[in-house]
Structures are given as C-alpha cells and as structure tokens.
Design an enzyme around this catalytic site. Sequence first.
Site, short mmCIF file in Angstrom:
data_model
loop_
_atom_site.label_atom_id
_atom_site.label_comp_id
_atom_site.label_asym_id
_atom_site.label_seq_id
_atom_site.Cartn_x
_atom_site.Cartn_y
_atom_site.Cartn_z
N PHE A 22 0.73 -1.32 0.27
CA PHE A 22 -0.22 0.26 0.21
C PHE A 22 1.27 1.52 -0.05
O PHE A 22 2.33 1.34 0.68
CB PHE A 22 -0.80 0.26 1.22
CG PHE A 22 -2.58 1.01 0.95
CD1 PHE A 22 -3.08 0.68 0.39
CD2 PHE A 22 -2.58 2.65 1.87
CE1 PHE A 22 -4.16 1.09 0.34
CE2 PHE A 22 -2.82 2.69 1.41
CZ PHE A 22 -4.04 2.81 0.78
N ALA A 56 -0.44 -1.40 5.83
CA ALA A 56 1.26 -1.71 6.85
C ALA A 56 1.20 -2.11 8.31
O ALA A 56 2.03 -3.17 8.88
CB ALA A 56 1.12 0.08 7.33
N ILE A 82 0.07 7.42 5.61
CA ILE A 82 -0.55 8.80 5.44
C ILE A 82 -1.72 9.65 5.64
O ILE A 82 -2.62 8.16 4.97
CB ILE A 82 -0.22 9.32 4.00
CG1 ILE A 82 1.40 8.78 3.78
CG2 ILE A 82 0.05 10.66 3.60
CD1 ILE A 82 1.17 8.32 1.98
N HIS A 88 -8.86 6.59 11.04
CA HIS A 88 -8.12 5.15 10.15
C HIS A 88 -6.35 5.51 10.33
O HIS A 88 -6.56 4.63 11.10
CB HIS A 88 -8.06 4.80 9.33
CG HIS A 88 -7.91 3.65 8.58
ND1 HIS A 88 -8.52 2.67 9.15
CD2 HIS A 88 -7.36 3.68 8.06
CE1 HIS A 88 -7.06 1.58 8.58
NE2 HIS A 88 -6.66 2.09 7.72
N PHE A 113 12.09 0.03 12.21
CA PHE A 113 10.75 1.12 11.95
C PHE A 113 12.00 1.78 11.21
O PHE A 113 11.96 3.14 11.15
CB PHE A 113 10.72 1.61 13.09
CG PHE A 113 9.38 1.64 12.63
CD1 PHE A 113 8.28 0.96 13.19
CD2 PHE A 113 9.13 3.66 12.76
CE1 PHE A 113 6.78 1.65 12.54
CE2 PHE A 113 7.69 4.07 12.94
CZ PHE A 113 6.36 2.73 13.04
N ARG A 127 11.00 11.75 3.06
CA ARG A 127 11.25 10.92 3.46
C ARG A 127 11.74 9.86 2.65
O ARG A 127 12.24 8.85 3.39
CB ARG A 127 10.49 11.04 5.02
CG ARG A 127 10.66 11.58 5.21
CD ARG A 127 9.51 12.02 6.29
NE ARG A 127 9.10 13.02 7.22
CZ ARG A 127 9.23 14.42 7.64
NH1 ARG A 127 8.66 14.81 5.73
NH2 ARG A 127 8.94 15.38 7.95
#
Length: 154
Positions: A22, A56, A82, A88, A113, A127
Amino acid sequence: MKIYEGKLLAQGLRFGIVVSRFNDFIGERLLGGALDALKRSGAEEKNIDVFKVPGAFEIPLVAKKAASTGRYDAVICLGAVIRGATPHFDYVANEVSKGIAHAGLEAGVPISFGVLTTDTIEQAIERAGSKSGNKGWDAAVAAIEMANLIKQMS
C-alpha cells in the site's frame, strides 16, 4: 569499563525486509534505500529476503514470523501510513508502531522501524529519498548496527 557499539558491517549477516505494498510508490523507494545501504555495507543479495505485505497493518505479524525463524540477524520494516480525512490513520500508525516494537521484543531479534507516518504524500516523498534523505536507508543502517551489537552480547 567496556563499551559495546554496533558496527556498520553487514558482511555475513542475513536480513529480512518486510515492505507494505500500500502506497507502493513510497514503499519501493524505501526498499531501494534499504537495499542500497545493506549492499554498500557488505551484505550479499543472497542473504537478503524481501516479504511484501498488503498494507502497513500486516507488517508486524510478518516481521515477527521472519524474526522467529532464526534465519535473520535483523528484520527491517518499511512502509508508509499517510493521514487521510478519517481517524483510520491514528489507529493504523499506533498499532503498527506497537506491533513492530512488540515483535522485536518477543523474537529477541532486532527489528528496525522504517514505516513513515506522515500528514501528506509530499512529506512521505521527502522522507523516501528526496529532501529528508531515505528512511529506508536509515532503517537498514539501524538494523546492521543492532545485529552487530546483539552478536557482541552473545
């Protein structure tokens, strides 16, 4: 006094990488950064396995399973959550963070992580290899150092 610190040497180490499909554009960039860091640090491609999960939320389970096999010196978790218009984001981001931490503690294997939790797609892109470096690279570096540190403690 003896000080223990992980080295940035991946030669001879085995890594599992769990990456979310995703937000795939971001996940693939994070994966590229992680693979680059591992290879530049001496990891061989044959010692790296990549597990692609739907989203995720599924990362912690596969990370724990991979870490529990005994085949990996460290596991690297990558993905992007995001923020949208509903709560959610908060539920997923919190559970993924807690799940990854719990998986590492349960398995006794370093699990790094590299899951981005951002407000916008632009922040995620920054990022994942743009303005703010590549957090996939950073997660791989942390995994290498932790794998070496844990080996020193054995």
